[in-house]
Design a protein around this motif. Structure first.
Motif, PDB file in Angstrom:
ATOM      1  N   PHE A 109       0.629  -1.666  -0.292  1.00  0.00           N
ATOM      2  CA  PHE A 109       0.183  -0.014  -0.169  1.00  0.00           C
ATOM      3  C   PHE A 109       0.905   1.414  -0.277  1.00  0.00           C
ATOM      4  O   PHE A 109       0.735   2.083   0.266  1.00  0.00           O
ATOM      5  CB  PHE A 109      -0.875  -0.230   1.318  1.00  0.00           C
ATOM      6  N   SER A 110       2.076   1.278   0.284  1.00  0.00           N
ATOM      7  CA  SER A 110       3.334   2.289  -0.125  1.00  0.00           C
ATOM      8  C   SER A 110       2.980   2.891  -1.535  1.00  0.00           C
ATOM      9  O   SER A 110       2.192   3.149  -2.209  1.00  0.00           O
ATOM     10  CB  SER A 110       4.621   1.960  -0.278  1.00  0.00           C
ATOM     11  N   HIS A 111       2.609   4.498  -0.852  1.00  0.00           N
ATOM     12  CA  HIS A 111       2.540   5.454  -1.172  1.00  0.00           C
ATOM     13  C   HIS A 111       0.815   5.590  -1.710  1.00  0.00           C
ATOM     14  O   HIS A 111       0.460   6.212  -2.548  1.00  0.00           O
ATOM     15  CB  HIS A 111       3.406   5.868  -2.927  1.00  0.00           C
ATOM     16  N   SER A 112       0.286   5.117  -1.329  1.00  0.00           N
ATOM     17  CA  SER A 112      -1.642   5.040  -0.964  1.00  0.00           C
ATOM     18  C   SER A 112      -1.838   6.326  -0.554  1.00  0.00           C
ATOM     19  O   SER A 112      -1.536   7.132  -0.085  1.00  0.00           O
ATOM     20  CB  SER A 112      -1.988   3.945  -1.229  1.00  0.00           C
ATOM     21  N   GLY A 113      -3.631   6.746  -0.911  1.00  0.00           N
ATOM     22  CA  GLY A 113      -4.472   7.192   0.000  1.00  0.00           C
ATOM     23  C   GLY A 113      -4.460   7.093   0.448  1.00  0.00           C
ATOM     24  O   GLY A 113      -6.094   8.108   1.574  1.00  0.00           O
ATOM     25  N   LEU A 114      -4.283   5.990   1.389  1.00  0.00           N
ATOM     26  CA  LEU A 114      -5.061   5.484   2.424  1.00  0.00           C
ATOM     27  C   LEU A 114      -5.151   6.278   3.480  1.00  0.00           C
ATOM     28  O   LEU A 114      -4.173   7.677   3.913  1.00  0.00           O
ATOM     29  CB  LEU A 114      -4.527   3.785   3.696  1.00  0.00           C
ATOM     30  N   ILE A 115      -6.460   6.751   4.121  1.00  0.00           N
ATOM     31  CA  ILE A 115      -6.578   7.344   5.852  1.00  0.00           C
ATOM     32  C   ILE A 115      -6.599   6.368   6.531  1.00  0.00           C
ATOM     33  O   ILE A 115      -6.407   7.027   8.106  1.00  0.00           O
ATOM     34  CB  ILE A 115      -8.173   8.182   5.012  1.00  0.00           C
ATOM     35  N   SER A 116      -7.401   4.976   6.882  1.00  0.00           N
ATOM     36  CA  SER A 116      -7.408   4.269   8.063  1.00  0.00           C
ATOM     37  C   SER A 116      -7.282   3.194   7.406  1.00  0.00           C
ATOM     38  O   SER A 116      -7.561   2.836   6.231  1.00  0.00           O
ATOM     39  CB  SER A 116      -8.445   4.933   9.138  1.00  0.00           C
ATOM     40  N   ILE A 117      -6.918   2.334   8.557  1.00  0.00           N
ATOM     41  CA  ILE A 117      -6.391   0.597   7.963  1.00  0.00           C
ATOM     42  C   ILE A 117      -6.661  -0.250   9.289  1.00  0.00           C
ATOM     43  O   ILE A 117      -6.236   0.392  10.064  1.00  0.00           O
ATOM     44  CB  ILE A 117      -5.308  -0.018   7.583  1.00  0.00           C
ATOM     45  N   THR A 118      -7.117  -1.109   8.926  1.00  0.00           N
ATOM     46  CA  THR A 118      -7.548  -2.137  10.523  1.00  0.00           C
ATOM     47  C   THR A 118      -7.291  -3.450   9.859  1.00  0.00           C
ATOM     48  O   THR A 118      -7.363  -3.867   8.851  1.00  0.00           O
ATOM     49  CB  THR A 118      -8.533  -2.213  10.986  1.00  0.00           C
ATOM     50  N   ILE A 119      -5.503  -3.832  10.387  1.00  0.00           N
ATOM     51  CA  ILE A 119      -5.156  -5.040   9.531  1.00  0.00           C
ATOM     52  C   ILE A 119      -5.858  -6.427  10.621  1.00  0.00           C
ATOM     53  O   ILE A 119      -5.361  -6.242  11.824  1.00  0.00           O
ATOM     54  CB  ILE A 119      -3.521  -5.336  10.592  1.00  0.00           C
ATOM     55  N   PRO A 120      -5.753  -7.221   9.899  1.00  0.00           N
ATOM     56  CA  PRO A 120      -7.752  -8.128  10.030  1.00  0.00           C
ATOM     57  C   PRO A 120      -6.216  -9.209  10.979  1.00  0.00           C
ATOM     58  O   PRO A 120      -5.038  -9.406  11.118  1.00  0.00           O
ATOM     59  CB  PRO A 120      -7.162  -9.268   8.627  1.00  0.00           C
ATOM     60  N   ALA A 121      -7.006  -9.861  11.881  1.00  0.00           N
ATOM     61  CA  ALA A 121      -6.466 -10.440  12.820  1.00  0.00           C
ATOM     62  C   ALA A 121      -5.675 -11.966  12.275  1.00  0.00           C
ATOM     63  O   ALA A 121      -5.059 -12.557  12.700  1.00  0.00           O
ATOM     64  CB  ALA A 121      -7.505 -11.309  13.841  1.00  0.00           C
ATOM     65  N   SER A 122      -6.032 -12.090  10.841  1.00  0.00           N
ATOM     66  CA  SER A 122      -5.689 -13.639  10.105  1.00  0.00           C
ATOM     67  C   SER A 122      -3.742 -12.532  10.027  1.00  0.00           C
ATOM     68  O   SER A 122      -3.115 -13.834   9.811  1.00  0.00           O
ATOM     69  CB  SER A 122      -6.371 -13.857   8.997  1.00  0.00           C
ATOM     70  N   VAL A 123      -3.628 -11.765   9.728  1.00  0.00           N
ATOM     71  CA  VAL A 123      -2.225 -11.257   8.958  1.00  0.00           C
ATOM     72  C   VAL A 123      -1.209 -11.607  10.083  1.00  0.00           C
ATOM     73  O   VAL A 123      -1.354 -11.232  11.437  1.00  0.00           O
ATOM     74  CB  VAL A 123      -2.403 -10.129   8.249  1.00  0.00           C
ATOM     75  N   THR A 124      -0.135 -12.469   9.785  1.00  0.00           N
ATOM     76  CA  THR A 124       1.169 -12.958  10.577  1.00  0.00           C
ATOM     77  C   THR A 124       2.607 -11.858  10.655  1.00  0.00           C
ATOM     78  O   THR A 124       2.978 -11.796  10.888  1.00  0.00           O
ATOM     79  CB  THR A 124       1.213 -14.506  10.750  1.00  0.00           C
TER      80      THR A 124
END
Length: 244
Positions: free
Chosen positions: A15-30
């Motif tokens: 997601f580098s250099h994207s226009g994200l404002i917020s993100i919630t990382i799923p519990a499954s991500v290691t």
């Protein structure tokens, strides 16, 4: 991400250099790989679902997230690269959940009184990011720190420290521990120091004017004193063991 996501990893630069404002990382991500969220200028909120499985945060994952002011890292994280928060100019609080191997019972808010940190008996380590950008911290009392063994990476990064005495009991100081301490002019190693290495970027961009390297040090790593523009004198104790 949809509820119940089975996503396991967020890859490098995803997601580098994207226009994200917020993100919630799923519990499954290691794992969050290098630069995964870097340079997202508007990203102000990074959160993690409860019961997170995240164990690995790679290099520069959150680099230059200048809209982010605070973050809480899940207890599941066991590997956190010392450059994860490079150039996060507005970030003033990096906290860890209770149960994290990086969790600290001492921090800028609770333990700095009248610009001084008093280290209590029984604290053998200062954990990573404990006093990250703690502007109110100017001095550390070493009266009770003879048990101190380790100062974690980024522990005092960007803090308001003016001077510090490194206890002789300290055997390791982590990457970037005193980096960007612009007011730090004096670092003294206590007689009989056990420290063997001055590692990556420890005093980089600090206000040091001079330093005496203890005889126990055998290695000074890359960028240890990088951009210390006021550093005019470096001396070595007699019988020093420096090799590289």
């Amino acid at each position: 991400f949809e509820s119940g996501s089975s996503l396991k990893a967020i890859g490098s630069y995803a997601f580098s250099h994207s226009g994200l404002i917020s993100i919630t990382i799923p519990a499954s991500v290691t794992r969050l790989d290098s630069f995964a969220l870097a340079e997202c200028a508007s990203l102000s909120s990074v959160m993690f679902e409860s019961d997170s499985s995240l164990s690995f945060i790679g290099s520069s994952v959150f680099q230059s997230l200048n809209a982010m002011t605070s973050i809480v890292i899940p207890a599941s994280v066991t590997e956190l690269d010392s450059t994860a928060f490079d150039d996060c100019l507005s970030l003033t609080s990096v906290r860890f959940e209770i149960g994290s191997p990086f969790y600290s019972s001492i921090d800028c808010t609770s333990n700095v009184i009248d610009n001084e940190l008093v280290i209590s008996v029984g604290n053998t380590n200062i954990q990573p990011y404990s006093f990250y950008r703690c502007a109110s911290l100017h001095y550390i009392s070493t009266n009770t720190s003879d048990q101190m063994k380790e100062i974690g990476h980024n522990a005092f990064y960007g803090s308001g420290l003016r001077e510090i005495l490194i206890p002789s009991s300290v055997t390791k100081i982590g990457d970037l521990a005193f980096s960007e301490c612009n007011h730090l002019t004096s670092v003294i190693f206590e007689a009989g120091s056990s420290l063997q290495s001055i590692i990556f970027g420890v005093f980089s961009h600090s206000g040091l004017t001079s330093i005496i390297i203890s005889a126990s040090v055998t290695k000074i790593e890359s960028n240890a004193f990088y951009a210390c523009t006021s550093l005019a004198l470096v001396e070595f104790e007699p019988d020093n063991l420096l090799r590289t």
